[in-house]
Scaffold this motif. Structure first.
Motif, PDB file in Angstrom:
ATOM      1  N   GLN A 355       0.829  -1.204   0.000  1.00 46.85           N
ATOM      2  CA  GLN A 355       0.000   0.000   0.000  1.00 46.85           C
ATOM      3  C   GLN A 355       0.864   1.254   0.000  1.00 46.85           C
ATOM      4  O   GLN A 355       0.618   2.206  -0.752  1.00 46.85           O
ATOM      5  N   VAL A 356       1.883   1.281   0.851  1.00 47.53           N
ATOM      6  CA  VAL A 356       2.758   2.445   0.951  1.00 47.53           C
ATOM      7  C   VAL A 356       3.394   2.761  -0.404  1.00 47.53           C
ATOM      8  O   VAL A 356       3.443   3.921  -0.824  1.00 47.53           O
ATOM      9  N   GLN A 357       3.840   1.731  -1.103  1.00 46.22           N
ATOM     10  CA  GLN A 357       4.519   1.966  -2.378  1.00 46.22           C
ATOM     11  C   GLN A 357       3.560   2.267  -3.525  1.00 46.22           C
ATOM     12  O   GLN A 357       3.999   2.643  -4.605  1.00 46.22           O
ATOM     13  N   ARG A 358       2.268   2.122  -3.288  1.00 43.80           N
ATOM     14  CA  ARG A 358       1.288   2.668  -4.241  1.00 43.80           C
ATOM     15  C   ARG A 358       1.151   4.174  -4.064  1.00 43.80           C
ATOM     16  O   ARG A 358       0.841   4.902  -5.005  1.00 43.80           O
ATOM     17  N   ASP A 359       1.355   4.640  -2.836  1.00 42.20           N
ATOM     18  CA  ASP A 359       1.220   6.072  -2.541  1.00 42.20           C
ATOM     19  C   ASP A 359       2.526   6.831  -2.773  1.00 42.20           C
ATOM     20  O   ASP A 359       2.502   7.985  -3.214  1.00 42.20           O
ATOM     21  N   PHE A 360       3.655   6.184  -2.462  1.00 37.81           N
ATOM     22  CA  PHE A 360       4.936   6.882  -2.455  1.00 37.81           C
ATOM     23  C   PHE A 360       6.018   6.079  -3.174  1.00 37.81           C
ATOM     24  O   PHE A 360       6.008   4.854  -3.164  1.00 37.81           O
ATOM     25  N   ALA A 361       6.951   6.810  -3.760  1.00 49.40           N
ATOM     26  CA  ALA A 361       8.279   6.290  -4.066  1.00 49.40           C
ATOM     27  C   ALA A 361       9.235   7.136  -3.236  1.00 49.40           C
ATOM     28  O   ALA A 361       8.882   8.244  -2.810  1.00 49.40           O
ATOM     29  N   ALA A 362      10.430   6.637  -2.968  1.00 46.77           N
ATOM     30  CA  ALA A 362      11.307   7.391  -2.071  1.00 46.77           C
ATOM     31  C   ALA A 362      12.765   7.204  -2.423  1.00 46.77           C
ATOM     32  O   ALA A 362      13.184   6.155  -2.928  1.00 46.77           O
ATOM     33  N   ARG A 363      13.538   8.259  -2.127  1.00 43.96           N
ATOM     34  CA  ARG A 363      14.988   8.183  -2.294  1.00 43.96           C
ATOM     35  C   ARG A 363      15.666   9.130  -1.317  1.00 43.96           C
ATOM     36  O   ARG A 363      15.210  10.259  -1.124  1.00 43.96           O
ATOM     37  N   ALA A 364      16.747   8.668  -0.702  1.00 39.09           N
ATOM     38  CA  ALA A 364      17.618   9.524   0.091  1.00 39.09           C
ATOM     39  C   ALA A 364      18.707  10.086  -0.817  1.00 39.09           C
ATOM     40  O   ALA A 364      19.255   9.368  -1.651  1.00 39.09           O
ATOM     41  N   VAL A 365      19.002  11.366  -0.650  1.00 35.18           N
ATOM     42  CA  VAL A 365      19.961  12.063  -1.518  1.00 35.18           C
ATOM     43  C   VAL A 365      21.136  12.523  -0.674  1.00 35.18           C
ATOM     44  O   VAL A 365      20.960  13.164   0.368  1.00 35.18           O
ATOM     45  N   SER A 366      22.339  12.210  -1.128  1.00 35.12           N
ATOM     46  CA  SER A 366      23.544  12.540  -0.365  1.00 35.12           C
ATOM     47  C   SER A 366      23.903  14.014  -0.515  1.00 35.12           C
ATOM     48  O   SER A 366      23.395  14.719  -1.408  1.00 35.12           O
ATOM     49  N   GLU A 367      24.814  14.490   0.337  1.00 33.55           N
ATOM     50  CA  GLU A 367      25.306  15.864   0.238  1.00 33.55           C
ATOM     51  C   GLU A 367      25.961  16.114  -1.116  1.00 33.55           C
ATOM     52  O   GLU A 367      25.744  17.152  -1.740  1.00 33.55           O
ATOM     53  N   GLU A 368      26.773  15.167  -1.564  1.00 24.26           N
ATOM     54  CA  GLU A 368      27.455  15.329  -2.848  1.00 24.26           C
ATOM     55  C   GLU A 368      26.443  15.442  -3.986  1.00 24.26           C
ATOM     56  O   GLU A 368      26.592  16.269  -4.903  1.00 24.26           O
ATOM     57  N   GLU A 369      25.407  14.613  -3.950  1.00 25.67           N
ATOM     58  CA  GLU A 369      24.371  14.676  -4.986  1.00 25.67           C
ATOM     59  C   GLU A 369      23.592  15.984  -4.918  1.00 25.67           C
ATOM     60  O   GLU A 369      23.197  16.546  -5.953  1.00 25.67           O
ATOM     61  N   THR A 370      23.362  16.487  -3.718  1.00 24.27           N
ATOM     62  CA  THR A 370      22.631  17.745  -3.555  1.00 24.27           C
ATOM     63  C   THR A 370      23.380  18.891  -4.221  1.00 24.27           C
ATOM     64  O   THR A 370      22.801  19.659  -5.013  1.00 24.27           O
ATOM     65  N   ILE A 371      24.656  19.021  -3.908  1.00 22.69           N
ATOM     66  CA  ILE A 371      25.463  20.102  -4.486  1.00 22.69           C
ATOM     67  C   ILE A 371      25.579  19.937  -6.000  1.00 22.69           C
ATOM     68  O   ILE A 371      25.454  20.906  -6.766  1.00 22.69           O
ATOM     69  N   ALA A 372      25.765  18.694  -6.451  1.00 20.20           N
ATOM     70  CA  ALA A 372      25.884  18.441  -7.894  1.00 20.20           C
ATOM     71  C   ALA A 372      24.586  18.781  -8.623  1.00 20.20           C
ATOM     72  O   ALA A 372      24.619  19.259  -9.769  1.00 20.20           O
ATOM     73  N   THR A 373      23.453  18.561  -7.997  1.00 14.59           N
ATOM     74  CA  THR A 373      22.164  18.853  -8.642  1.00 14.59           C
ATOM     75  C   THR A 373      21.937  20.349  -8.746  1.00 14.59           C
ATOM     76  O   THR A 373      21.418  20.841  -9.761  1.00 14.59           O
ATOM     77  N   ILE A 374      22.313  21.110  -7.724  1.00 13.54           N
ATOM     78  CA  ILE A 374      22.238  22.575  -7.828  1.00 13.54           C
ATOM     79  C   ILE A 374      23.043  23.042  -9.037  1.00 13.54           C
ATOM     80  O   ILE A 374      22.581  23.853  -9.852  1.00 13.54           O
ATOM     81  N   ARG A 375      24.259  22.508  -9.164  1.00 15.36           N
ATOM     82  CA  ARG A 375      25.144  22.883 -10.271  1.00 15.36           C
ATOM     83  C   ARG A 375      24.543  22.473 -11.616  1.00 15.36           C
ATOM     84  O   ARG A 375      24.526  23.269 -12.573  1.00 15.36           O
TER      85      ARG A 375
END
Length: 465
Positions: A355-375
């Motif tokens: 049921q949960v995965q019908r409502d949501f998908a999820a991912r944790a994002v690292s600090e390195e990925e966060t900065i790289a995505t801003i860029r």
């Protein structure tokens, strides 16, 4: 519309009582007895409405006896200070990704959308009753300043905001502590947001103390906070529907589960399939993404400081609202699960994972990925995002399917200049509302994360009837 507690321990109450009660008297969170639904035929009429008029239609489904003309006035005044005529404009980036800008309010964060309205609701109710209120809230960053700006200088209201000392961005701290109105009290707690939130919940659970000082809640434990945020999900979907889109996903950076729970309510409110999935994006503090992906809601170690401090949370206050629906709206089961979690720090919910995965998908994002995505977003689209938004964008990029994804931009990038500078190699120009904050007088009390010390401070400075 009547409201009940997730723990089943109170008789149903009206909307105005729910707003003023905040945390339910049995320790649970308030929810409507039933979630309304929008008939498909209404969508054609609603997709031409302004944000304010759409808010009136959506909120009217939940506000019961509040006169429509009064609600209309409260909404108009709440959004009159926003810097964009659409309140929450939708931007196209590319590759099926859209950005919903939620930072055009007085403090440049999505919390303004709910807290400008909630401040008006508090003032409206107190004027009717002739009463007073002492607001107590905890913030991981943006809630505090938005709440303060929502009630600063208002008669009959004092506000006490707890924030984790040294764990917000410098701009976030200044936005709170440079407001020196006589009714504003800032407390920097030596600890984490979870420590501050636990103190607030303890004070609200002391019913004699709550009643004597007429405590009011501005955190998303207050149902009106969540309700106000439902509107922008509906608004964004209708904007895309007008261009021929019939199903959309939302990507939501979240730590306290409030913003994404508003999305869940919107998903239930709209006809089936309009909102397909909610992408739950966390930073290194990943209790929520682990819940979705592994079926266990559990505390894992200490809170990790990140460049997205508003999400540096281990215990998500609003999770209990979703748990209520997972447990088939059974308050006694919710109470038992929450009491067990308080004792063990763990909740095994694997039996609900489908049921949960019908409502949501999820991912944790690292600090390195966060900065790289801003860029990456800056280089590809000439568009600047803050680190919280970057967490949501990265999760959307990884989990996107064959439909558009709306990424919630929860704060202006200038509020997190250090992270943005690290990403793009240059400073962000400060908007006028932020420029010069460091030169203003600042007022804040630094205290240990001790509930009795905080209680004594509140007693010393609180309003009394």
């Amino acid at each position: 519309m009547r409201y009940i507690s997730t723990r089943g321990g109170i008789a149903p109450i009206a909307f105005d009582q729910a707003v003023m009660m905040g945390l339910a008297r049995d320790g649970g969170l308030l929810l409507p007895e039933r979630l309304p639904s929008i008939e498909p035929a209404l969508l054609n009429a609603w997709q031409t409405l302004s944000y304010q008029n759409l808010a009136l239609e959506v909120l009217s489904l939940f506000t019961g006896d509040l006169p429509r003309a009064d609600l209309d006035d409260l909404i108009d005044r709440a959004y009159s200070s926003f810097r964009h005529p659409q309140v929450t404009p939708l931007r196209i980036t590319g590759d099926g990704l859209y950005i919903l800008e939620l930072f055009h309010g007085p403090t440049l964060a999505f919390k303004d959308i709910a807290l400008q309205l909630l401040g008006n609701l508090f003032e409206y109710e107190l004027k009717k009753s002739g009463g007073f209120m002492n607001i107590i809230g905890a913030t991981s960053g943006d809630t505090g300043s938005a709440a303060i700006y929502g009630v600063r200088g208002r008669k009959g209201i004092n506000i006490f905001i707890l924030h984790p000392h040294g764990r917000t961005s410098p701009i976030q701290a200044l936005q709170m502590t440079t407001v020196t109105d006589a009714n504003v009290f800032n407390i920097a707690v030596r600890g984490t947001f979870d420590d501050a939130q636990a103190i607030v919940k303890t004070l609200f659970s002391d019913l004699a103390f709550k009643d004597k000082y007429q405590l009011g809640a501005i955190n998303s434990i207050n149902w009106a906070r969540v309700l106000a945020q439902v509107v922008y999900y509906v608004f964004a979907f209708l904007k895309l529907r007008k261009s021929g889109v019939d199903s959309v996903d939302f990507s939501v950076p979240t730590g306290n589960f409030g913003d994404i729970f508003a999305g869940y309510v919107a998903k239930r409110l709209l006809p089936e399939g309009c909102i397909n999935r909610l992408i739950l994006a966390t930073n290194a503090n990943d209790i929520l993404s682990r819940f979705v992906n592994q079926g266990e809601y559990s505390i894992a170690g200490e809170v990790v400081p990140t460049s997205s401090p508003s999400m540096d949370i281990q215990i998500a206050s609003n999770f209990e609202r979703y748990l209520y629906y997972l447990l088939h709206e059974d308050g006694s089961s919710v109470k038992a699960e929450m009491e067990s979690f308080a004792a063990t720090g763990r909740m095994d919910l694997a039996r609900f994972q489908e049921q949960v995965q019908r409502d949501f998908a999820a991912r944790a994002v690292s600090e390195e990925e966060t900065i790289a995505t801003i860029r990456q977003v800056y280089e590809e689209y000439d568009y600047l995002i803050d680190p919280h938004t970057a967490v949501g964008v990265k999760a959307a990029q990884e989990l996107k399917q064959d439909r558009p994804v709306v990424c919630l931009a929860t704060a202006h990038p200038a509020k997190f200049g250090e992270a943005v500078q690290k990403a793009i190699g240059k400073d962000v120009e400060l908007p006028p509302v932020l420029a010069g904050l460091s030169k203003l007088e600042s007022r804040c009390s630094v205290m240990d994360a001790d509930v009795e010390q905080i209680r004594a401070y509140v007693q010393q400075h609180a309003l009394l009837g």
